[in-house]
Design an enzyme around this catalytic site. Structure first.
Site, PDB file in Angstrom:
ATOM      1  N   GLU A  95       0.858  -1.099  -0.165  1.00  0.00           N
ATOM      2  CA  GLU A  95      -0.100  -0.023   0.061  1.00  0.00           C
ATOM      3  C   GLU A  95       1.010   1.160  -0.019  1.00  0.00           C
ATOM      4  OE1 GLU A  95      -2.654   1.803  -0.252  1.00  0.00           O
ATOM      5  OE2 GLU A  95      -3.951   0.102  -0.880  1.00  0.00           O
ATOM      6  N   GLU A 126      -2.232  -4.507   1.520  1.00  0.00           N
ATOM      7  CA  GLU A 126      -3.513  -4.717   1.601  1.00  0.00           C
ATOM      8  C   GLU A 126      -3.720  -6.092   0.719  1.00  0.00           C
ATOM      9  OE1 GLU A 126      -7.246  -3.021  -1.412  1.00  0.00           O
ATOM     10  OE2 GLU A 126      -6.127  -1.511  -0.166  1.00  0.00           O
ATOM     11  N   ARG A 173     -11.919   9.403  -5.460  1.00  0.00           N
ATOM     12  CA  ARG A 173     -11.508   8.782  -4.317  1.00  0.00           C
ATOM     13  C   ARG A 173     -11.451   9.889  -3.109  1.00  0.00           C
ATOM     14  NH1 ARG A 173      -9.598   4.977  -8.045  1.00  0.00           N
ATOM     15  NH2 ARG A 173      -9.429   3.025  -7.073  1.00  0.00           N
ATOM     16  N   ARG A 203     -16.045   4.914   2.018  1.00  0.00           N
ATOM     17  CA  ARG A 203     -14.464   4.710   2.226  1.00  0.00           C
ATOM     18  C   ARG A 203     -13.884   5.214   3.427  1.00  0.00           C
ATOM     19  NH1 ARG A 203     -11.460   4.519  -2.247  1.00  0.00           N
ATOM     20  NH2 ARG A 203      -9.594   6.196  -1.634  1.00  0.00           N
TER      21      ARG A 203
END
Length: 472
Positions: free
Chosen positions: A214, A222, A341, A362
């Site tokens: 990550e 991850e 994101r 998220r």
């Protein structure tokens, strides 16, 4: 489908099990267990259960009513790959020994009630969840807190802070801060360890889609599981944490799911993908914004509307709010968008197949109790569907780059655990529908978090306060 009690007994014999491990989840979200010899395993165990002291489990029964039962769920039977001796593992539900009723503070029961409530509304048959739980693999961790001293120290052979360390020899392949996403070995120093973890996860039936390094330096990773129904995924996430920690330990490494163990680099989130299906139809797929249906947009609106309170379950530690600050890809602003994101709710646009349509929340992090977090997210989304809540306009901009005046109408997540608990205190009626979260469970959660985490943190000076104020 899982096994019947008789099939479990046969399965244990076939695999040469000599022990039976009974696992259950405590209120804050840590697996507990005790182990009995295989001679204690018979079909009656799945009806009668085994007794234990509920007063010794965090957030549970008072001492005067402490007798509880663990009742194994036969459908969860697998061979545990961690113990040295062949061990059958069973995940258990908690039952009152007198009334034989499920215990209102058993997080697994709360998820079952949330699923039953969704079906009772007629909205859908199954809620799929897909969490992406990030974590750090460290080589050393030390911490202490006394009357006159407090410190923590973590270390990783690949930490950027070790470029100048005499490692006899130092080979220099260490990811830069915020630049750890996807480098190949040798910069990705934990690739083989992750592969071993994946192979072990597969032994207990988890379907893994990929693994990778990550963004942060110092061993952030991850491993992605394929989505599954809500209860199964909560069980899977507990296996996920258990196996990752134990495989790492076998190699002399240590793993943390703390959201923010490092200052100045990215924290660990748990972006959670959700969709609701009826039969073979994905109810989130449609022709509205981002390829969502009207129901999908209402669900997203419910998640956003109640997010400040559900943060008490999805981001339930004081450390969670070290991650939820601008500038580190953490979604602090409660908006939705496709592809973007920087929004708290994202509509992934990677696949065009309607079956892949979903929303991604998220904000959550992997310090949560997955049973409570998933149930709270589902109930928030269902409230949006039932009340046809309007999500407003999407925000197709980099939220981090907006001027303050552009941000003024965008709500943000709480800035502390205490604030999120206060929001939960104000906004929890949607959680009580169908008796999913009882008032007792909500009150106990708030009381436990305040007395065991918020108040103790408030009382303690931190090292940085000495840097700021010692010579004042």
């Amino acid at each position: 489908m899982g096994m019947t009690p008789k099939e479990v007994v046969d399965f244990a014999k076939k695999n040469g099990a000599v022990m039976v491990d009974l696992k259950f989840i405590d209120f804050p979200g840590v697996w507990q267990h005790f182990t009995v010899p295989i001679s204690e395993l018979d079909e009656g165990l799945f009806e009668d259960g085994l007794g234990f002291d509920g007063s010794s489990i965090r957030g549970w029964q008072p001492i005067h009513a402490s007798d509880m039962l663990v009742v194994p769920d036969a459908s969860t039977a697998v061979m545990d790959p961690v113990p040295a001796h062949p061990t059958l593992s069973l995940i258990c539900d908690i039952v009152d020994p007198i009334t034989k009723e499920n215990y209102s503070r058993d997080p697994r029961y709360i998820v079952k009630k949330a699923d039953a409530y969704m079906k009772s509304t007629g909205v859908g048959d199954i809620a799929y969840f897909g969490p992406e739980a990030e974590f750090f693999i460290f080589d050393d961790v030390r911490f202490d807190q006394t009357t006159q001293e407090a410190f923590y120290s973590v270390d990783s052979v690949e930490g950027r802070w070790n470029t100048g360390t005499d490692e006899a020899p130092n080979l220099g392949y260490k990811p830069r801060a915020k630049e750890g996403y996807f480098p190949v070995p040798p910069t990705d120093s934990v690739n083989d360890l992750r592969s071993e973890i994946v192979l072990t996860l597969q032994k207990v039936g988890l379907r893994i889609e990929c693994h990778h390094h990550e963004v942060a330096t110092g061993g952030q990773c991850e491993i992605d599981m394929r989505f599954d129904d809500m209860l199964k995924m909560a069980d899977n996430l507990m296996w996920f944490k258990y196996i990752i920690k134990n495989v790492a330990l076998k190699h002399g490494r240590t793993v943390t799911f703390m959201p923010k163990p490092l200052y100045g680099d990215n924290g660990s989130g748990m972006h959670t993908h959700m969709s609701i299906w009826k039969g073979e139809k994905n109810l989130f797929a449609g022709d509205k914004y981002g390829g969502l249906s009207e129901l999908g947009l209402h669900y997203a609106a419910g998640v956003l509307k109640h997010a400040r309170g559900t943060c008490a379950f999805t981001n339930p530690t004081t450390n969670s709010y070290r991650r939820l600050v601008p500038g580190y890809e953490a979604p602090v602003n409660l908006a939705y968008s496709s592809r973007n994101r920087s929004a708290a709710v994202r509509i992934p646009m990677i696949a065009t197949n309607p079956k892949a349509k979903r929303i991604e929340f998220r904000t959550p992090d992997p310090s949560c109790n997955p049973y409570l977090a998933f149930a709270a997210m589902l109930m928030a989304g269902l409230d949006g569907v039932e009340n046809k809540i309007d999500p407003g306009k999407p925000l197709d901009k980099n939220i981090y780059a907006l001027a303050p005046e552009e941000l003024k109408d965008i709500p943000s997540v709480p800035s502390s655990l205490e604030e999120s608990l206060k929001e939960l205190q104000k906004d929890h009626a949607y959680l009580k529908k169908g008796d999913v979260f009882t008032q007792d469970a909500i009150d106990m959660w708030i009381e436990y978090k305040m007395t065991e985490e918020v108040d103790p943190m408030r009382l303690r000076p931190t090292p940085y306060e000495f840097a700021l104020y010692y010579d004042i």
